[in-house]
Design an enzyme around this catalytic site. Structure first.
Site, PDB file in Angstrom:
ATOM      1  N   GLU A 219      22.458  -1.787  19.588  1.00  0.00           N
ATOM      2  CA  GLU A 219      20.885  -1.873  18.978  1.00  0.00           C
ATOM      3  C   GLU A 219      20.041  -2.043  18.034  1.00  0.00           C
ATOM      4  OE1 GLU A 219      19.811   2.107  19.886  1.00  0.00           O
ATOM      5  OE2 GLU A 219      17.432   1.880  20.655  1.00  0.00           O
ATOM      6  N   ASP A 315      14.442   6.419  28.288  1.00  0.00           N
ATOM      7  CA  ASP A 315      14.549   6.530  26.935  1.00  0.00           C
ATOM      8  C   ASP A 315      14.931   7.876  25.975  1.00  0.00           C
ATOM      9  OD1 ASP A 315      16.935   5.845  24.929  1.00  0.00           O
ATOM     10  OD2 ASP A 315      15.660   5.434  23.856  1.00  0.00           O
ATOM     11  N   TRP A 321      11.744   9.096  18.270  1.00  0.00           N
ATOM     12  CA  TRP A 321      11.186   6.744  18.539  1.00  0.00           C
ATOM     13  C   TRP A 321      10.377   6.240  18.817  1.00  0.00           C
ATOM     14  CZ3 TRP A 321      15.854  10.451  18.815  1.00  0.00           C
ATOM     15  CH2 TRP A 321      16.822  10.872  17.893  1.00  0.00           C
TER      16      TRP A 321
HETATM   17  N1  17E Z   1      19.192   7.883  19.360  1.00  0.00           N
HETATM   18  C1  17E Z   1      19.530   5.813  19.347  1.00  0.00           C
HETATM   19  O1  17E Z   1      20.370   5.592  18.807  1.00  0.00           O
HETATM   20  N2  17E Z   1      18.486   4.858  19.772  1.00  0.00           N
HETATM   21  C2  17E Z   1      17.391   5.526  20.694  1.00  0.00           C
HETATM   22  N3  17E Z   1      17.379   4.562  21.102  1.00  0.00           N
HETATM   23  C3  17E Z   1      16.963   6.417  20.582  1.00  0.00           C
HETATM   24  C4  17E Z   1      17.832   7.431  20.287  1.00  0.00           C
HETATM   25  C5  17E Z   1      15.809   7.846  21.180  1.00  0.00           C
HETATM   26 FE   FE2 Z   2      18.912   5.919  23.483  1.00  0.00          FE
END
Ligand code: 17E
Ligand code: FE2
Length: 419
Positions: A219, A315, A321
């Site tokens: 991510e 999410d 976030w």
């Molecule tokens: N934590 C993370 O690592 N990635 C995210 N998108 C959220 C929390 C919401």
């Molecule tokens: Fe997530």
């Protein structure tokens, strides 16, 4: 003699599978679907007229963080809008968690979700937190809501399994306490080696405790973040395939095509599930770009086209976030249609399937999912004619029936022309 049901739903335009729509009445008895036929000769304690509108299995929320939901602004707002500032804010907020705080916020979010037709949820619980309060709060919520909504909990090490010395042990403790799924975050481990090691550890834990896997994977916009290949290799070698989920995988949108096409080829050898979270990643990613700015969402269309199971998650609901959101899965599907350019008619329908059947497949609840005789009576009535109409207007969910019981009804807004 006509049959007497607990609940009878007349004139349903029933989405029986992603491939079939039928006009039927639905008889519900003792929490199960007892009959499905046009014009049932029956009566019931409660009879509802669906007025030939869309009746569907409930929405499946395959990826949310309920432990941090409804904490936006505590202790401060995310000014940069990045994932990493979000993680820092959450690290401060999680110092003040109590079991009741987590449980109550989770239940209020689940109520918002259920009122909008969501009856199956997979939530991550941060287990890189000294007392595992987030996890215990979500397990308490899971128990408290089980009569009307199904909640799966992922042991998710937000700060990395190897980010600090106690985290690996906390992770295993979380599985002993009853987390349903093993999580991870390889791209946020301190080094690439730690990231790879964390993926191997996740597979070991899943085998040892007989759990599913759902990893926050790549991510980041970094085209060199390549932990998905490690997940895929482990899935192929272990044969765990469909028990494994790669969440977010936003770097897949940044990989060069030579690498991406090779990876898509490897993926054909395993049934790994993908979850995209378009509402959140369209805002979190691309923050280090000037112009052109990347979308930061995984290759949903290509994964779907080659038959990989793809579902969509919200999410976040009002957390460090993402300050917005109400838990509505039609908002998520609509965003996917836009961001992933899924605008063809079959593609729009596919985005609906990604918040219903595909999510059920990811959660491994397929056997009990779908409106079929003998299955638990979980279904929703939408103020819409079909999937396209539901997504386009983000239709109101008129009725939610959970385990045979009418759980919640909502009236669509009424427009009144005044002259
Ligand atoms: N934590 C993370 O690592 N990635 C995210 N998108 C959220 C929390 C919401
Ligand atoms: Fe997530």
């Amino acid at each position: 003699m006509s049959t007497v049901y607990d609940l009878l739903l007349r004139h349903c335009c029933l989405l029986r599978s992603p491939h079939s729509v039928e006009t039927v009445d639905i008889g519900i008895q003792a929490g199960k679907i007892a009959a499905l036929a046009p014009q049932l000769d029956a009566t019931a304690a409660l009879e509802l007229d669906a007025q030939y509108q869309l009746v569907s299995p409930p929405f499946v929320e395959s990826h949310i963080h309920l432990d941090s939901a409804l904490t936006v602004g505590e202790p401060r707002w995310n000014q940069s809008g990045t994932l990493f500032e979000g993680i820092e804010i959450w690290r401060e907020r999680k110092q003040t968690l109590s079991l009741e705080d987590v449980k109550q916020r989770a239940i209020s979010t689940l109520k918002q979700q259920a009122a909008q037709g969501v009856l199956f949820v997979r939530s991550h619980a941060d287990v890189s937190e000294a007392n595992l309060i987030a996890l215990q709060g979500l397990l308490a919520a899971q128990e408290a809501v089980k009569e009307w909504i199904t909640l799966q909990v992922v042991a998710f090490p937000q700060d990395g399994i190897y980010g600090s010395p106690q985290n690996a042990e906390l992770m295993e403790e979380a599985l002993k306490l009853g987390a349903d799924v093993v999580g991870g975050i390889p791209h946020y481990e301190l080094t690439q080696e730690d990231g790879v090691k964390s993926v191997h550890r996740i597979f070991e834990l899943a085998a040892k405790y007989d759990r599913l896997i759902d990893i926050h994977c790549d991510e980041i916009d970094d085209d060199q973040s390549r932990f998905l290949e490690v997940v895929v290799a482990n899935a192929i070698r272990s044969g765990m395939g469909s028990r494994v989920t790669a969440s977010h995988t936003t770097a897949f949108g940044s990989y060069n095509n030579a690498y991406a096409f090779k990876l898509l080829g490897f993926l054909r050898r395993t049934a790994v599930n993908f979850i995209a979270n378009p509402l959140i990643n369209i805002t979190l990613q691309g923050r280090t770009d000037t112009y052109p700015k990347r979308r930061g969402v995984t290759r949903v269309k290509e994964l779907w086209q080659q038959g990989q199971n793809v579902s969509l998650g919200h999410d976040c609901v009002q957390d460090p976030w993402y300050s917005l959101g109400t838990g509505n899965m039609l908002d998520v599907a609509s965003m996917a249609v836009h961001v992933c350019q899924m605008t063809g008619t079959a593609e729009i329908d596919a985005c609906y399937d990604m918040v219903t059947w595909n999510g059920a497949k990811t959660l491994h609840i397929e056997d009990d999912y779908g409106v079929e005789i003998g299955k638990p009576a979980n279904l929703i009535v939408l103020d819409a004619h079909d999937r396209y109409d539901a997504i386009r207007r983000r239709a109101t969910v008129r009725h939610v029936i959970s385990q045979g019981r009418l759980l919640v009804s909502t009236l669509p807004p009424q427009v009144e022309w005044q002259g």
